[in-house]
Write a protein that holds these residues in place. Structure first.
Motif, mmCIF file in Angstrom:
data_model
loop_
_atom_site.group_PDB
_atom_site.id
_atom_site.type_symbol
_atom_site.label_atom_id
_atom_site.label_comp_id
_atom_site.label_asym_id
_atom_site.label_seq_id
_atom_site.Cartn_x
_atom_site.Cartn_y
_atom_site.Cartn_z
ATOM 1 N N CYS A 147 0.921 -0.683 0.201
ATOM 2 C CA CYS A 147 -0.761 -0.497 0.539
ATOM 3 C C CYS A 147 1.110 0.963 0.222
ATOM 4 O O CYS A 147 1.672 0.818 0.181
ATOM 5 N N SER A 160 -7.374 0.414 -0.546
ATOM 6 C CA SER A 160 -6.595 0.535 1.025
ATOM 7 C C SER A 160 -6.017 -1.370 0.432
ATOM 8 O O SER A 160 -6.670 -2.174 0.023
ATOM 9 N N TYR A 163 -8.253 -4.693 -0.803
ATOM 10 C CA TYR A 163 -9.965 -3.906 -1.523
ATOM 11 C C TYR A 163 -10.177 -4.815 -2.539
ATOM 12 O O TYR A 163 -8.913 -5.407 -3.430
ATOM 13 N N TYR A 167 -9.190 -5.014 5.495
ATOM 14 C CA TYR A 167 -8.344 -4.507 4.956
ATOM 15 C C TYR A 167 -7.809 -5.183 6.580
ATOM 16 O O TYR A 167 -8.587 -5.128 7.081
ATOM 17 N N CYS A 173 -0.716 3.141 5.751
ATOM 18 C CA CYS A 173 -0.422 3.260 3.685
ATOM 19 C C CYS A 173 0.071 4.801 3.583
ATOM 20 O O CYS A 173 -0.669 5.752 4.498
ATOM 21 N N VAL A 194 -14.651 2.405 6.943
ATOM 22 C CA VAL A 194 -13.483 1.872 7.709
ATOM 23 C C VAL A 194 -14.125 1.294 9.144
ATOM 24 O O VAL A 194 -15.004 2.893 10.050
ATOM 25 N N VAL A 205 -9.018 7.649 8.056
ATOM 26 C CA VAL A 205 -7.910 7.746 6.028
ATOM 27 C C VAL A 205 -7.165 9.556 7.054
ATOM 28 O O VAL A 205 -8.913 9.969 7.303
ATOM 29 N N PHE A 241 -3.453 6.237 5.800
ATOM 30 C CA PHE A 241 -4.429 5.568 5.924
ATOM 31 C C PHE A 241 -3.908 4.237 7.284
ATOM 32 O O PHE A 241 -2.643 4.270 6.776
ATOM 33 N N SER A 243 -4.516 1.287 9.915
ATOM 34 C CA SER A 243 -5.612 1.007 10.936
ATOM 35 C C SER A 243 -4.777 0.250 12.815
ATOM 36 O O SER A 243 -3.598 0.175 12.954
ATOM 37 N N GLY A 251 -12.933 -1.049 3.787
ATOM 38 C CA GLY A 251 -11.611 -0.493 3.211
ATOM 39 C C GLY A 251 -12.285 0.627 2.570
ATOM 40 O O GLY A 251 -13.275 1.437 2.757
#
Length: 541
Positions: A147, A160, A163, A167, A173, A194, A205, A241, A243, A251
């Motif tokens: 990513c 993402s 995707y 994710y 990323c 998300v 994001v 991005f 997580s 995503g």
């Protein structure tokens, strides 16, 4: 059908992958080109490190998982040199091969291409040699970037990891979009899901107005609501991005484009606009808008100088791929005035209000030269005539910035008067520079209406030719000078049905216009009676 991808063909047929056709030309016995779908790999010119064969064309299509990008680098590069790379060359495409809208560069000689990062999960490399001079060729390596990446194209797509599957956890990323020479960037999210949470503290994001996270924050988003369209103030945009360790989602998927040539607002009375990179091929994956906003009372008249887009769909016959649309008003929810594609030659069109929106949509395949357009603000006017007079009426709000003496017929001494909310000119045919002419074996009365927009030393006078056919009492008006007359049709009648209808419904104006006709007829009848009396008197004598 072509099943094998790397074989010895005298002329390789073109295998398809996801609707992409690979043009391959390979001498017998030479392994050349193919589809590379592993997460990483290497490829080189035929016979490398020995001299490559003559008259060879090879295409490598690199396809990695959607949501990832392709990182491409060259460890060796030596092709025949030419200033325009017209002999042996290598081309890198940001997408399907042979699509000039995605061409990242053409290379030859001994200077290796720079490292590339694709704007989506497909990249194509084309190598071509002619029948003279062979060098050692090239060696390249690619890998899937899980990513993020550095994206320098005018347009592209990001997504993402994995995707549209969920994710991974603990992902981070960064997509740094843009570069020197680009305009402000627009980012539009097509899908977004998300993990949510107050303050977006878990998965999110973040968008930054620059190349790094130290730039001003444009927004931080999570949940399932798509973020709004975002426009940067510079040629750089950073998308971050992140997580956390649990709970994921589908995503996101978004596309970006440079707004410098793609999102413009025009407020001048006349202007020109064209597709990005015109007359070269426009980029793919664009959603461009040009908004023309003129003062109240004006209408926008558009003239198409060239239109060269991807053609109509062979299945539906419609403009389903790349197309240009015109909308009445300031948004795509307004009334559709027209939609075009291919190499059509649209007739000039006129808006019904003082706002008009042009929208260009292109997909990720097949690019053309694009379009070139000129427009002019048309002054709405009612022009009518009798057998002896011209009657001209223009709403004051259309020319609110002008004094009445800047609007005149024939000569400045025949300036308009302000009556109610209109500029009005009522004049007989024997004044104001009016003359009689013969056109198409018909006698007509012709004069010129001048509207002077000049400011300072800059002269800007629009001229409209007024024409009347007295026997039928029919009037027309034609723009003959002002907004670059060499590029505009000089035979465009600017009276539309709405104007004619408006003139017909003003009964009081029509009665006043016909007064001179009644007088003319009365004089003729009286002269006839006097002649009849004279003849009778002579007979009696």
């Amino acid at each position: 059908a072509c099943r094998a991808l790397v074989v010895g063909w005298s002329r390789c047929c073109a295998p398809r992958l996801h609707s992409f056709r690979l043009p391959l030309l390979c001498p017998s016995g030479i392994k050349c080109g193919g589809v590379l779908s592993a997460p990483s790999g290497n490829f080189s010119s035929p016979n490398f490190p020995g001299p490559y064969p003559y008259e060879t064309e090879c295409t490598w299509l690199i396809v990695v998982a959607e949501g990832s990008s392709v990182l491409l680098s060259f460890s060796h590069f030596e092709l025949e040199y030419h200033a325009a790379c017209a002999y042996d060359y290598l081309q890198v495409y940001n997408g399907a091969a042979r699509d000039r809208g995605n061409l990242l560069g053409t290379f030859c000689g001994r200077s290796p291409p720079p490292p590339f990062s694709s704007a989506w999960h497909v990249m194509a490399v084309v190598f071509r040699s002619d029948r003279h001079v062979a060098k050692r060729g090239f060696a390249a390596a690619y890998r899937k970037d899980a990513c993020g990446g550095q994206l320098t194209g005018l347009s592209g797509e990001i997504a993402s990891p994995r995707y549209p599957e969920s994710y991974p956890n603990d992902a981070e990323c960064r997509w740094s979009i843009g570069g020197p020479g680009a305009g402000p960037l627009t980012l539009v999210f097509a899908d977004f899901q998300v993990e949510g949470g107050q303050g977006c503290g878990f998965d999110y994001v973040a968008l930054f107005d620059g190349p790094a996270a130290t730039a001003p924050l444009l927004g931080r988003y999570c949940g399932s609501t798509r973020p709004p369209r975002t426009v940067s103030s510079s040629p750089h945009l950073l998308v971050l991005f992140k997580s956390d360790f649990n709970i994921g989602g589908r995503g996101f998927k978004a596309h970006f484009y440079s707004a410098g040539e793609c999102q413009e607002v025009f407020t001048t009375i006349k202007g020109n606009l064209s597709s990005p990179r015109y007359p070269s091929f426009y980029p793919n994956n664009l959603k461009c808008q040009w908004s023309i906003q003129l003062p109240p009372g004006y209408r926008v008249k558009v003239f198409f100088l060239e239109l060269d887009l991807e053609g109509r769909s062979s299945l539906t016959g419609g403009c389903d791929y790349d197309h240009l649309s015109a909308f009445d008003g300031g948004s795509e929810s307004g009334a559709l005035l027209g939609r075009w594609c291919g190499r059509e030659s649209p007739a000039p069109l006129t808006s019904h209000s003082n706002h008009l929106l042009l929208a260009l949509h292109t997909d990720r395949n097949t690019a053309r030269r694009g379009f070139s357009i000129t427009y002019v603000g048309v002054v709405p006017m009612n022009v009518s005539c009798t057998r002896t007079d011209f009657h001209i009426q223009i709403p004051v709000q259309s020319l609110a910035q002008l004094e009445r003496d800047r609007i005149y017929l024939g000569t400045p001494s025949c300036a308009a008067q302000v009556v109610g909310g209109n500029f009005k000119i009522h004049t007989r045919f024997d004044t104001c520079g009016t003359e009689s002419q013969k056109r198409n074996n018909t006698s007509v009365i012709v004069s010129t209406l001048y509207i002077d927009f000049s400011a300072g030393v800059q002269e800007d006078i629009h001229q409209y030719e007024l024409q009347c056919e007295p026997r039928r009492k029919e009037a027309s008006v034609t723009l003959i000078a002002g907004p670059d007359p060499a590029r505009l049709s000089q035979a465009e009648n600017l009276l539309d049905a709405q104007q004619r209808e408006g003139a017909a419904t003003d009964t009081r104006e029509i009665k006043s216009q016909d007064t001179s006709d009644i007088v003319f007829i009365s004089i003729c009848i009286l002269a006839g009676l006097l002649m009849l009396i004279a003849v009778v008197g002579l007979v009696l004598l």
